[in-house]
Write a protein that holds these residues in place. Structure first.
Motif, PDB file in Angstrom:
ATOM      1  N   LYS A 218      41.502  41.273  27.178  1.00 26.02           N
ATOM      2  CA  LYS A 218      41.064  41.144  28.873  1.00 26.02           C
ATOM      3  C   LYS A 218      39.660  40.805  28.885  1.00 26.02           C
ATOM      4  O   LYS A 218      39.034  41.147  28.413  1.00 26.02           O
ATOM      5  N   VAL A 219      39.399  39.541  29.871  1.00 27.63           N
ATOM      6  CA  VAL A 219      38.114  39.055  30.081  1.00 27.63           C
ATOM      7  C   VAL A 219      37.991  39.004  31.494  1.00 27.63           C
ATOM      8  O   VAL A 219      38.665  38.436  32.321  1.00 27.63           O
ATOM      9  N   GLU A 220      36.897  39.808  31.825  1.00 27.24           N
ATOM     10  CA  GLU A 220      36.366  39.757  33.246  1.00 27.24           C
ATOM     11  C   GLU A 220      35.770  38.579  33.641  1.00 27.24           C
ATOM     12  O   GLU A 220      34.999  37.952  32.988  1.00 27.24           O
ATOM     13  N   SER A 221      36.192  37.873  34.866  1.00 26.80           N
ATOM     14  CA  SER A 221      35.641  36.486  35.371  1.00 26.80           C
ATOM     15  C   SER A 221      35.698  36.597  36.950  1.00 26.80           C
ATOM     16  O   SER A 221      35.914  37.567  37.555  1.00 26.80           O
ATOM     17  N   ILE A 222      35.475  35.176  37.392  1.00 26.12           N
ATOM     18  CA  ILE A 222      35.653  35.296  38.984  1.00 26.12           C
ATOM     19  C   ILE A 222      36.741  34.126  39.276  1.00 26.12           C
ATOM     20  O   ILE A 222      36.584  33.042  38.395  1.00 26.12           O
ATOM     21  N   CYS A 223      37.127  34.297  40.034  1.00 27.82           N
ATOM     22  CA  CYS A 223      38.282  33.318  40.501  1.00 27.82           C
ATOM     23  C   CYS A 223      37.755  31.961  40.649  1.00 27.82           C
ATOM     24  O   CYS A 223      37.006  31.743  41.427  1.00 27.82           O
ATOM     25  N   PRO A 224      38.575  30.842  40.412  1.00 29.52           N
ATOM     26  CA  PRO A 224      38.005  29.394  40.583  1.00 29.52           C
ATOM     27  C   PRO A 224      38.431  28.851  41.757  1.00 29.52           C
ATOM     28  O   PRO A 224      38.099  27.598  42.085  1.00 29.52           O
ATOM     29  N   TYR A 225      39.002  29.388  42.872  1.00 26.73           N
ATOM     30  CA  TYR A 225      39.502  28.791  43.975  1.00 26.73           C
ATOM     31  C   TYR A 225      38.642  29.058  45.130  1.00 26.73           C
ATOM     32  O   TYR A 225      37.508  28.202  45.045  1.00 26.73           O
ATOM     33  N   CYS A 226      38.735  29.471  46.110  1.00 27.35           N
ATOM     34  CA  CYS A 226      37.860  29.693  47.277  1.00 27.35           C
ATOM     35  C   CYS A 226      36.621  30.400  47.108  1.00 27.35           C
ATOM     36  O   CYS A 226      36.159  30.909  45.977  1.00 27.35           O
ATOM     37  N   GLY A 227      35.755  30.509  47.968  1.00 26.49           N
ATOM     38  CA  GLY A 227      34.621  31.161  48.033  1.00 26.49           C
ATOM     39  C   GLY A 227      34.569  32.598  48.249  1.00 26.49           C
ATOM     40  O   GLY A 227      32.960  33.245  48.086  1.00 26.49           O
ATOM     41  N   CYS A 228      35.679  33.283  48.132  1.00 29.93           N
ATOM     42  CA  CYS A 228      35.413  34.673  48.377  1.00 29.93           C
ATOM     43  C   CYS A 228      34.867  35.524  47.072  1.00 29.93           C
ATOM     44  O   CYS A 228      34.331  36.383  47.297  1.00 29.93           O
ATOM     45  N   GLY A 229      35.098  34.849  46.073  1.00 32.47           N
ATOM     46  CA  GLY A 229      34.422  35.367  44.854  1.00 32.47           C
ATOM     47  C   GLY A 229      35.187  36.459  44.253  1.00 32.47           C
ATOM     48  O   GLY A 229      34.701  37.361  43.787  1.00 32.47           O
ATOM     49  N   CYS A 230      36.346  36.506  44.305  1.00 27.12           N
ATOM     50  CA  CYS A 230      37.450  37.627  43.844  1.00 27.12           C
ATOM     51  C   CYS A 230      37.068  37.758  42.316  1.00 27.12           C
ATOM     52  O   CYS A 230      37.046  36.843  41.493  1.00 27.12           O
ATOM     53  N   ASN A 231      36.902  39.233  42.121  1.00 28.22           N
ATOM     54  CA  ASN A 231      36.656  39.430  40.400  1.00 28.22           C
ATOM     55  C   ASN A 231      38.290  39.357  39.827  1.00 28.22           C
ATOM     56  O   ASN A 231      39.140  40.090  40.393  1.00 28.22           O
ATOM     57  N   ILE A 232      38.462  38.630  38.658  1.00 28.00           N
ATOM     58  CA  ILE A 232      39.774  38.376  38.262  1.00 28.00           C
ATOM     59  C   ILE A 232      39.754  38.868  36.872  1.00 28.00           C
ATOM     60  O   ILE A 232      38.488  38.916  36.324  1.00 28.00           O
ATOM     61  N   THR A 233      40.549  39.523  36.245  1.00 29.26           N
ATOM     62  CA  THR A 233      40.641  39.891  34.800  1.00 29.26           C
ATOM     63  C   THR A 233      41.714  38.981  34.122  1.00 29.26           C
ATOM     64  O   THR A 233      42.539  38.941  34.653  1.00 29.26           O
ATOM     65  N   LEU A 234      41.219  38.039  33.262  1.00 30.08           N
ATOM     66  CA  LEU A 234      42.110  37.066  32.378  1.00 30.08           C
ATOM     67  C   LEU A 234      42.736  37.806  31.447  1.00 30.08           C
ATOM     68  O   LEU A 234      42.173  38.343  30.507  1.00 30.08           O
ATOM     69  N   HIS A 235      44.123  37.954  31.366  1.00 29.80           N
ATOM     70  CA  HIS A 235      44.709  38.423  30.155  1.00 29.80           C
ATOM     71  C   HIS A 235      45.213  37.285  29.473  1.00 29.80           C
ATOM     72  O   HIS A 235      45.670  36.416  29.579  1.00 29.80           O
ATOM     73  N   VAL A 236      44.459  37.487  28.123  1.00 32.78           N
ATOM     74  CA  VAL A 236      44.462  36.209  27.308  1.00 32.78           C
ATOM     75  C   VAL A 236      45.501  36.826  25.918  1.00 32.78           C
ATOM     76  O   VAL A 236      45.191  37.809  25.564  1.00 32.78           O
ATOM     77  N   ALA A 237      46.240  35.893  25.561  1.00 31.37           N
ATOM     78  CA  ALA A 237      46.945  35.994  24.404  1.00 31.37           C
ATOM     79  C   ALA A 237      47.136  34.503  23.703  1.00 31.37           C
ATOM     80  O   ALA A 237      47.655  33.574  24.288  1.00 31.37           O
ATOM     81  N   ARG A 238      46.766  34.456  22.290  1.00 36.36           N
ATOM     82  CA  ARG A 238      47.001  33.185  21.393  1.00 36.36           C
ATOM     83  C   ARG A 238      46.442  31.990  22.328  1.00 36.36           C
ATOM     84  O   ARG A 238      46.866  31.055  22.349  1.00 36.36           O
TER      85      ARG A 238
END
Lengths: 347, 539
Positions: A218-238
């Motif tokens: 799990k990698v913590e990041s920021i949503c790439p769409y609008c300007g709200c700046g929502c915190n997202i967690t990217l779930h990464v596999a392979r």
């Protein structure tokens, strides 16, 4: 107003108006729940948070009972644990035991509780709800055989998203969460319901079969769409983002929209540019980085020499990072020597 | 942004997103918040659940209207008249915050008041089409609220009088003293993840990072020292000017990073022609966009999930982006590409770590000087944050405005540049819809999103459709003075009669074929994307 109460023998001073569950959470007393979410109104549906209060004849639900002065609460004892164990056992008696192939395994509250109460055999084995057919919407897999009717999805859709796309229809054993007339889900597809579901009843379709919970980084990041700046967690596999979630304690309270939650597959699109390209005779040809960068530097150099630095301009991006934007304007100002720098959304 | 910067001295959202839920009144104008800033909208709805009233002013019945106490459906392009008549009511009924006006503002004088005189609610109704009762009630509600917030987006700014619209909003906020307080302010919602950051970082022709004007010699010297280079003191061209200059052969080369102006800018034919006239075009992106197709060199970049760095959201909060996966093929981080290019141009850029760039940003602009990656790892920080022990700034102007006093501006109503006539009887307004984003280079590559929103459409009022005998889903040709596109009709009561809406995500029927690149705001040069006139025919 403050009130003083006792929980499991410990005296605690708290703000009036809190519920027993809220106070217990704040002071690290563990009370299991399936239908509670601090971001939603108390519901009292799953009955797992039963606690004993001295002087009361029967256990009460901690999520709906406000604290009062002098209250003496017991969050765990043999009787309460027996009741909780029975509740979980009843839920499991009407739940597919297909954890080995369930997407939610490893992140499932019901599975956790079954483990905690060591439920192997089930005294209530019997008829199970059997539903065929699946919801044709492109985002949300709805497997209602796994639904425990905690009502969180219904409430989040109504209270938070203001959409009310689903409701509990029918009664008793036939009770079922569904859109009107049991049609396919047709909503804003924000997936808040998926994010609060405690079992595998609601899952994101695009993440199915992409990786087990234990294999996910799990990698913590920021949503790439609008300007709200929502915190997202990217779930990464392979080396692939397979799911996006958000933490309830984040700026956006864990809520996301359809693009933020389900719109990440562009990242692994086969259309991604993979090589520098140079146009020769009207056609793009792959080039090495050295080749491409030398060529760009040479052409910029020539144009600057011939027409001056102000004959070159740069458009920067509201999609790139601060660091990139900073370096980009620095490049134009310091390396090229022009202030011809703008971005498309400066207004 | 130019508008707010002029009157306050700083152009950004004055409050933060968490403060929204404690507004007791929300005035949302020119913003389809529920579709374009869905998570901000959730906070607005939360405020409503806690008892706040929402006033929406929008030419379309946007989804937030369902949660609103009042909806004012103004004609596109008449916001100045609407806002001025609200202020007319506030002044006439003496609902201003007189202390705030005296001590913290300037320009609230006879000239300003005279400017409002003519905008009686009756005149407002005549120009905007909004019943005067709604104008009066909205004015009273706004002025009577203790923590009112104004929220606006491109529906306010993308006009030939966009800056005027913003001035009016600022006037309204100043007049009622609803600034410099928690949950009370003037809030432009930024439409892209890092618009705020790219403005902050000085990607503008007349300002260095941190809105520092390059015409001030001490500032220029400061940057010359910091960067070790001689800098030009000539102001540069805006994005809009660049295209005209390219066509006129004054501009010879462009370097475009992560933007797709062919689809996002008005008048697509003009954009393509201008970019085609360049001697040399470099485009750096993650996809072969319509703009990249025109390039001489295309450089493959890394996406947000493939790099380290920071984004600054609409409430000035700087937050960390982290690398989760590796870029495909030979694609590289933009930082590496820029630095490599710079080195080859003879200006050395050497940064051992990405944070070294961030540190230099803090030196260039003190408002970010107190931020470090390790602080940001514990949660974002809102600028200004000048020192390492500064907690950041959730809301602006607590102690006063950066320019000293907040300034009132006299604003006259000017109609939009294009007005309907016999040949072009409909007003076209453009925007986004929920399931796609901007030019669609990302979202249109997500199958599920395409499934729920597969194709372009023009939203048209059912009564207009009936007059033309157009049924839902029928193919229409929409023509403006610039060009024509063909797309399906979507009958909807969202727009009023005489107004149509087209989202600009779809390249196969690009809304910006129709829009006008020549109708610009005189101050900030923003094109009038929200009002152009079209005619509609059945195909």
């Amino acid at each position: 107003m403050m009130v003083t109460l006792t929980i499991d023998g410990r005296s605690i001073k708290v703000r009036d108006g809190s519920t027993i569950l809220q106070v217990s959470r704040e002071h690290d007393f563990y009370i299991p729940t399936l239908c509670d979410d601090p971001r939603l109104e108390p519901y009292g549906g799953c009955r797992l948070c039963l606690v004993q209060i001295k002087g009361m004849p029967r256990p009460v639900t901690a999520c709906t009972t406000p604290v009062t002065e002098g209250m003496n609460v017991e969050t765990t004892n043999e009787e309460i644990e027996g009741l909780r164990r029975t509740i979980v056992e009843l839920l499991l008696s009407d739940h597919p035991t297909d954890c080995m192939i369930c997407e939610k395994a490893g992140d499932c509250t019901l599975q956790e509780l079954a483990y905690f109460y060591n439920l192997r055999e089930n005294r209530f084995e019997g008829e199970r709800r059997q539903y065929s057919g699946s919801d044709g919407n492109p985002f949300i897999e709805r497997n209602m055989e796994k639904c425990i009717l905690c009502g969180k999805c219904v409430r989040v859709c109504n209270e938070v998203q203001g959409v009310s796309a689903i409701e509990i229809a029918y009664r008793g054993f036939s009770a079922k969460v569904c859109p009107p007339f049991e049609k396919d889900l047709d909503c804003e597809f924000c997936g808040q319901c998926v994010s609060v579901c405690p079992t595998g009843a609601l899952m994101g379709k695009i993440s199915m079969g992409k990786g087990r919970q234990k294999d996910i980084e799990k990698v913590e990041s920021i949503c790439p769409y609008c300007g709200c700046g929502c915190n997202i967690t990217l779930h990464v596999a392979r080396n692939e983002v397979i799911r996006v979630s958000s933490r309830p304690e984040s700026l956006n309270e864990g809520w996301l929209c359809v693009k933020g939650r389900f719109g990440f597959r562009f990242n692994s699109s086969p259309d991604r540019l993979k090589h520098p390209l140079i146009k020769r005779n009207g056609r793009f040809e792959e080039a090495s980085w050295d080749e491409a960068l030398d060529y760009v530097a040479e052409r910029f150099g020539e144009i600057k020499e011939k027409h001056g630095a102000d004959a070159i301009a740069g458009l920067s991006s509201a999609r790139c990072t601060n660091e990139e934007n900073y370096l980009f304007q620095k490049f134009l100002r310091a390396a090229v020597g022009t202030n011809n720098i703008d971005h498309c959304a400066r207004y | 942004m130019v508008g707010l910067a002029t009157v306050f001295g700083s152009g950004a959202m004055t409050n933060s997103i968490p403060e929204i839920e404690n507004n007791d009144l929300l005035f949302v104008i020119g913003s389809n918040t529920k579709e374009n800033h869905p998570i901000v909208a959730l906070r607005m709805m939360k405020a409503a659940r806690k008892g706040a009233k929402i006033i929406v002013a929008d030419p379309r019945r946007v989804p937030l209207v369902r949660f609103a106490h009042i909806w004012m459906q103004q004609r596109p392009g008449t916001d100045v008249a609407l806002l001025n008549s609200m202020m007319h009511v506030i002044v006439k009924e003496g609902l201003m915050d007189k202390d705030f006006i005296v001590f913290r503002t300037e320009g609230f004088d006879q000239e300003f008041l005279k400017g409002l005189d003519e905008f009686t609610p009756e005149v407002g109704q005549k120009i905007t089409g909004v019943p005067k009762e709604k104008i009066i009630e909205s004015a009273r509600l706004y002025a009577g609220a203790s923590s009112p917030g104004i929220y606006y987006t491109m529906g306010i700014t993308q006009h030939s009088h966009g800056t005027d619209n913003v001035f009016c909003i600022a006037n309204l906020g100043l007049m009622t003293g609803s600034l410099g307080k928690e949950s009370s302010g003037v809030n432009p919602l930024r439409g892209q993840n890092n618009v705020q950051g790219s403005s902050d970082m000085g990607c503008s022709p007349n300002m260095y990072p941190g809105y520092q004007k390059l015409t001030i010699s001490t500032i220029k010297e400061k940057f010359e020292t910091l960067w070790g280079a001689k800098l030009s003191d000539r102001e540069g061209m805006t994005a809009t000017d660049m295209l005209s200059a390219a066509e006129a052969k004054e501009l010879r080369a462009m370097y475009i990073m992560g933007e797709n102006p062919v689809l996002s800018d008005p008048d697509m034919a003009h954009t393509v022609k201008a970019l085609g006239a360049l001697d040399f075009l470099v485009v750096q992106d993650i996809f072969m966009t319509e703009t990249a197709e025109l390039a001489d060199v295309v450089l493959p970049a890394a996406s947000f999930a493939e790099k380290e760095g920071t984004f600054t959201n609409t409430e000035r909060r700087v937050q960390r982006v982290r690398k989760a996966v590796s870029p495909p093929g030979e694609a590289r981080e933009d930082l590496w590409i820029i630095a490599e290019l710079s080195n080859r141009m003879g200006y050395e850029m050497k940064y051992p770590r990405i944070e070294a760039v961030f540190q230099e940003m803090g030196m260039a602009w003190p408002a970010m000087g107190g931020m470090t990656y390790s602080r940001l790892n514990r949660g974002g920080l809102q600028w200004p944050c000048p020192t390492q022990d500064h907690p950041g700034t959730p809301y602006l102007f607590k102690g006063g405005f950066p320019r000293g006093k907040g300034r009132f501006t006299v604003v006259k109503y000017r109609p939009s540049i294009e007005e309907t006539d016999e040949q072009y009887p409909f007003i076209l307004t453009t925007g986004r819809e929920l399931f796609h984003y901007h030019t669609g280079s990302m979202t249109r590559r997500v199958d599920a999103l395409n499934k729920v929103s597969p194709e372009p459409f023009v939203e048209i009022n059912p009564e207009d459709a009936r007059d033309m005998a157009v049924e839902d889903g029928a193919m229409l040709r929409v023509t403006s003075r610039r060009g024509a596109i063909e797309l399906k009709a979507r009958l909807s009561k969202r727009p009023d009669r005489g107004v149509v809406f087209i989202p600009f995500h779809f390249k196969e029927a690009a809304a910006n074929v129709l829009t006008n690149s020549k109708a610009l705001d005189p101050f900030c040069k923003i094109p009038e994307l929200k009002v152009s006139t079209v005619r509609i025919e059945k195909v």
